[in-house]
Design a protein around this motif. Structure first.
Motif, PDB file in Angstrom:
ATOM      1  N   GLY A  16      24.409 118.374 -75.634  1.00 28.36           N
ATOM      2  CA  GLY A  16      24.516 119.192 -74.432  1.00 28.36           C
ATOM      3  C   GLY A  16      25.924 119.205 -73.885  1.00 28.36           C
ATOM      4  N   GLY A  17      26.592 118.012 -73.916  1.00 25.33           N
ATOM      5  CA  GLY A  17      27.969 117.946 -73.453  1.00 25.33           C
ATOM      6  C   GLY A  17      28.890 118.775 -74.310  1.00 25.33           C
ATOM      7  N   ALA A  18      28.682 118.751 -75.645  1.00 25.27           N
ATOM      8  CA  ALA A  18      29.511 119.563 -76.542  1.00 25.27           C
ATOM      9  C   ALA A  18      29.316 121.041 -76.272  1.00 25.27           C
ATOM     10  CB  ALA A  18      29.160 119.240 -77.994  1.00 25.27           C
ATOM     11  N   SER A  19      28.045 121.458 -76.066  1.00 21.88           N
ATOM     12  CA  SER A  19      27.780 122.868 -75.776  1.00 21.88           C
ATOM     13  C   SER A  19      28.443 123.295 -74.479  1.00 21.88           C
ATOM     14  CB  SER A  19      26.273 123.119 -75.706  1.00 21.88           C
ATOM     15  OG  SER A  19      25.655 122.809 -76.937  1.00 21.88           O
ATOM     16  N   PHE A  20      28.388 122.415 -73.456  1.00 18.32           N
ATOM     17  CA  PHE A  20      29.008 122.737 -72.176  1.00 18.32           C
ATOM     18  C   PHE A  20      30.518 122.863 -72.322  1.00 18.32           C
ATOM     19  CE2 PHE A  20      30.857 121.277 -68.090  1.00 18.32           C
ATOM     20  CZ  PHE A  20      30.391 122.298 -67.289  1.00 18.32           C
ATOM     21  N   ALA A  21      31.126 121.937 -73.115  1.00 17.95           N
ATOM     22  CA  ALA A  21      32.578 121.996 -73.330  1.00 17.95           C
ATOM     23  C   ALA A  21      32.963 123.269 -74.067  1.00 17.95           C
ATOM     24  CB  ALA A  21      33.031 120.764 -74.112  1.00 17.95           C
ATOM     25  N   GLN A  22      32.171 123.648 -75.081  1.00 15.47           N
ATOM     26  CA  GLN A  22      32.451 124.876 -75.818  1.00 15.47           C
ATOM     27  C   GLN A  22      32.346 126.096 -74.904  1.00 15.47           C
ATOM     28  OE1 GLN A  22      29.756 124.845 -79.132  1.00 15.47           O
ATOM     29  NE2 GLN A  22      31.014 123.436 -80.337  1.00 15.47           N
ATOM     30  N   ALA A  23      31.346 126.091 -74.017  1.00 16.45           N
ATOM     31  CA  ALA A  23      31.187 127.207 -73.082  1.00 16.45           C
ATOM     32  C   ALA A  23      32.376 127.299 -72.141  1.00 16.45           C
ATOM     33  CB  ALA A  23      29.890 127.048 -72.292  1.00 16.45           C
ATOM     34  N   GLN A  24      32.837 126.115 -71.658  1.00 19.65           N
ATOM     35  CA  GLN A  24      34.017 126.106 -70.809  1.00 19.65           C
ATOM     36  C   GLN A  24      35.238 126.637 -71.542  1.00 19.65           C
ATOM     37  OE1 GLN A  24      34.102 121.978 -69.341  1.00 19.65           O
ATOM     38  NE2 GLN A  24      33.982 122.841 -67.284  1.00 19.65           N
ATOM     39  N   ASP A  25      35.421 126.204 -72.802  1.00 20.91           N
ATOM     40  CA  ASP A  25      36.546 126.679 -73.599  1.00 20.91           C
ATOM     41  C   ASP A  25      36.479 128.179 -73.797  1.00 20.91           C
ATOM     42  OD1 ASP A  25      37.465 124.108 -73.794  1.00 20.91           O
ATOM     43  OD2 ASP A  25      36.654 123.749 -75.804  1.00 20.91           O
ATOM     44  N   ALA A  26      35.288 128.702 -74.092  1.00 19.89           N
ATOM     45  CA  ALA A  26      35.140 130.141 -74.302  1.00 19.89           C
ATOM     46  C   ALA A  26      35.457 130.920 -73.034  1.00 19.89           C
ATOM     47  CB  ALA A  26      33.718 130.456 -74.780  1.00 19.89           C
ATOM     48  N   GLU A  27      35.015 130.399 -71.886  1.00 16.07           N
ATOM     49  CA  GLU A  27      35.307 131.065 -70.624  1.00 16.07           C
ATOM     50  C   GLU A  27      36.810 131.092 -70.348  1.00 16.07           C
ATOM     51  OE1 GLU A  27      34.262 130.722 -65.825  1.00 16.07           O
ATOM     52  OE2 GLU A  27      33.600 129.179 -67.240  1.00 16.07           O
ATOM     53  N   GLU A  28      37.488 129.972 -70.593  1.00 16.36           N
ATOM     54  CA  GLU A  28      38.929 129.917 -70.368  1.00 16.36           C
ATOM     55  C   GLU A  28      39.670 130.852 -71.320  1.00 16.36           C
ATOM     56  OE1 GLU A  28      40.591 128.471 -67.908  1.00 16.36           O
ATOM     57  OE2 GLU A  28      38.583 128.046 -67.135  1.00 16.36           O
ATOM     58  N   LEU A  29      39.232 130.923 -72.580  1.00 15.94           N
ATOM     59  CA  LEU A  29      39.850 131.844 -73.535  1.00 15.94           C
ATOM     60  C   LEU A  29      39.650 133.285 -73.096  1.00 15.94           C
ATOM     61  CD1 LEU A  29      38.946 130.248 -76.996  1.00 15.94           C
ATOM     62  CD2 LEU A  29      41.216 130.419 -75.955  1.00 15.94           C
ATOM     63  N   ALA A  30      38.453 133.599 -72.597  1.00 14.72           N
ATOM     64  CA  ALA A  30      38.185 134.956 -72.125  1.00 14.72           C
ATOM     65  C   ALA A  30      39.098 135.308 -70.956  1.00 14.72           C
ATOM     66  CB  ALA A  30      36.719 135.095 -71.723  1.00 14.72           C
ATOM     67  N   LYS A  31      39.313 134.355 -70.046  1.00 16.81           N
ATOM     68  CA  LYS A  31      40.216 134.609 -68.918  1.00 16.81           C
ATOM     69  C   LYS A  31      41.660 134.740 -69.388  1.00 16.81           C
ATOM     70  CE  LYS A  31      39.753 132.763 -64.949  1.00 16.81           C
ATOM     71  NZ  LYS A  31      39.666 131.796 -63.822  1.00 16.81           N
ATOM     72  N   PRO A 186      47.463 149.572 -64.556  1.00 14.09           N
ATOM     73  CA  PRO A 186      46.757 148.708 -63.603  1.00 14.09           C
ATOM     74  C   PRO A 186      45.440 148.246 -64.211  1.00 14.09           C
ATOM     75  CG  PRO A 186      46.525 151.007 -62.972  1.00 14.09           C
ATOM     76  CD  PRO A 186      47.452 150.985 -64.153  1.00 14.09           C
ATOM     77  N   PHE A 187      45.038 146.993 -63.926  1.00 15.65           N
ATOM     78  CA  PHE A 187      43.822 146.470 -64.533  1.00 15.65           C
ATOM     79  C   PHE A 187      43.114 145.518 -63.592  1.00 15.65           C
ATOM     80  CE2 PHE A 187      47.463 143.971 -66.025  1.00 15.65           C
ATOM     81  CZ  PHE A 187      47.127 142.691 -65.618  1.00 15.65           C
ATOM     82  N   MET A 188      41.815 145.405 -63.796  1.00 13.95           N
ATOM     83  CA  MET A 188      40.977 144.467 -63.056  1.00 13.95           C
ATOM     84  C   MET A 188      39.850 144.020 -63.979  1.00 13.95           C
ATOM     85  SD  MET A 188      38.948 144.967 -59.431  1.00 13.95           S
ATOM     86  CE  MET A 188      37.987 146.349 -60.078  1.00 13.95           C
ATOM     87  N   SER A 189      39.587 142.708 -64.022  1.00 16.15           N
ATOM     88  CA  SER A 189      38.527 142.207 -64.888  1.00 16.15           C
ATOM     89  C   SER A 189      37.767 141.075 -64.212  1.00 16.15           C
ATOM     90  CB  SER A 189      39.093 141.730 -66.230  1.00 16.15           C
ATOM     91  OG  SER A 189      39.952 140.619 -66.044  1.00 16.15           O
ATOM     92  N   TYR A 190      36.539 140.902 -64.653  1.00 14.61           N
ATOM     93  CA  TYR A 190      35.649 139.849 -64.146  1.00 14.61           C
ATOM     94  C   TYR A 190      35.079 139.100 -65.346  1.00 14.61           C
ATOM     95  CZ  TYR A 190      31.848 137.501 -61.656  1.00 14.61           C
ATOM     96  OH  TYR A 190      31.004 136.552 -61.132  1.00 14.61           O
ATOM     97  N   THR A 191      35.253 137.775 -65.384  1.00 16.56           N
ATOM     98  CA  THR A 191      34.781 136.957 -66.496  1.00 16.56           C
ATOM     99  C   THR A 191      33.662 136.039 -66.028  1.00 16.56           C
ATOM    100  OG1 THR A 191      36.965 136.984 -67.549  1.00 16.56           O
ATOM    101  CG2 THR A 191      35.442 135.258 -68.238  1.00 16.56           C
ATOM    102  N   THR A 192      32.558 136.028 -66.765  1.00 18.35           N
ATOM    103  CA  THR A 192      31.405 135.196 -66.421  1.00 18.35           C
ATOM    104  C   THR A 192      31.528 133.825 -67.089  1.00 18.35           C
ATOM    105  OG1 THR A 192      30.014 135.766 -68.327  1.00 18.35           O
ATOM    106  CG2 THR A 192      30.039 137.313 -66.456  1.00 18.35           C
ATOM    107  N   PRO A 193      30.745 132.836 -66.629  1.00 18.67           N
ATOM    108  CA  PRO A 193      30.740 131.511 -67.287  1.00 18.67           C
ATOM    109  C   PRO A 193      30.310 131.577 -68.751  1.00 18.67           C
ATOM    110  CG  PRO A 193      29.768 131.351 -65.108  1.00 18.67           C
ATOM    111  CD  PRO A 193      29.949 132.818 -65.374  1.00 18.67           C
ATOM    112  N   GLU A 194      29.605 132.646 -69.145  1.00 14.64           N
ATOM    113  CA  GLU A 194      29.172 132.797 -70.535  1.00 14.64           C
ATOM    114  C   GLU A 194      30.225 133.508 -71.383  1.00 14.64           C
ATOM    115  OE1 GLU A 194      27.321 133.890 -67.903  1.00 14.64           O
ATOM    116  OE2 GLU A 194      26.123 132.045 -67.791  1.00 14.64           O
ATOM    117  N   ALA A 195      31.439 133.716 -70.829  1.00 13.52           N
ATOM    118  CA  ALA A 195      32.580 134.307 -71.541  1.00 13.52           C
ATOM    119  C   ALA A 195      32.422 135.795 -71.804  1.00 13.52           C
ATOM    120  CB  ALA A 195      32.857 133.561 -72.849  1.00 13.52           C
TER     121      ALA A 195
END
Length: 264
Positions: A16-31, A186-195
């Motif tokens: 579960g911790g690995a999945s959460f870390a991967q999700a965080q990484d994906a969200e940061e990459l998306a941002k 000009p640009f605007m974007s919204y990123t979710t926790p699911e990337a």
């Protein structure tokens, strides 16, 4: 062999911790992908379809923009970001009755000097030179002449939101064609926790020689996923030509994008 409940619980928590870390990484990459001067190597392949082109609105065009972004660390305070746009173009019916033609358009090469820290209370900025490189293989796809100018970007990231703008202006350097063109995005974007990232932008161009606008509006949805060890963003959306240039695309179009990411 007996497995204790403690061992099973530890395994579940670690997965579960690995999945959460991967999700965080994906969200940061998306941002990071929403930031044109992020410290991230990326190679986007952006495919656009446009229709209703030409004097009789009978032409169509596919454009594959190959857009590698490569950051370089200059020192503890500054990055240099190289952004390249190499278009591969395929047209049908341009000019009317001419059939299908495929080739390269001219390349836009930009360099942004960007502070590693934000400025003015959270703003990310970058500026530098921009060049038009005569890589076009046919007069249908570009002017085939050198150009040079300036480019800049300013944006802010607050929570899931990214908003700002990128612009450049290019003049001709040599050749028979007068070039004075301004590009504004000009640009605007919204990123979710699911990337997932939802982006709205405009890619407006003003030709000072002909005094004409070209204004497409784009709405795109992308998602960062992991293929083995390789993170990839993919997605698509629609575009609408709010103010087409004479004989340019009109009405609705489409955009598809796949980006390979190479985080440090």
């Amino acid at each position: 062999m007996m497995i204790s409940k403690t061992a099973v619980l530890a395994l579940v928590l670690s997965l579960g911790g690995a999945s959460f870390a991967q999700a965080q990484d994906a969200e940061e990459l998306a941002k990071d992908l929403s930031n044109p001067v992020a410290d991230l190597i990326s190679v986007p392949f952006q495919l656009n379809y446009d229709d209703n082109i030409g004097p009789d609105d009978g032409g169509s065009r596919w454009t594959l923009n190959i857009q590698p972004v490569i950051p370089f660390s200059l020192n503890d305070d500054w990055n240099l970001i190289s952004r390249t746009i190499l278009p591969v173009v395929s047209t049908d019916g341009l000019p009317p009755g001419s059939g299908t033609h495929t080739g390269l358009a001219d390349t836009v090469q930009s360099f942004f000097f960007s502070p590693k820290d934000t400025v003015g209370g959270g703003w990310i900025v970058g500026a530098g030179p921009a060049f038009l490189v005569p890589t076009s293989t046919d007069d249908r796809f570009g002017v085939g002449e050198w150009g040079a100018g300036v480019t800049g970007v300013v944006l802010r990231q607050s929570g899931p939101w990214t908003y700002g703008g990128l612009a450049n202006h290019i003049w001709d350097v040599s050749g028979d064609t007068d070039i004075s063109s301004t590009f504004m995005q000009p640009f605007m974007s919204y990123t979710t926790p699911e990337a997932w990232t939802f982006t709205l932008n405009s890619e407006s161009t003003y030709d000072w020689e002909s005094e004409e606008w070209s204004v497409p509006l784009n709405g795109v949805v992308t998602k960062v996923v992991q293929f083995g060890d390789q993170p990839v963003s993919f997605g698509g959306g629609i575009r609408y030509w709010a103010d087409p240039a004479p004989n340019g695309p009109e009405g609705w179009g489409a955009r598809f994008i796949m980006t390979f990411l190479f985080p440090a």
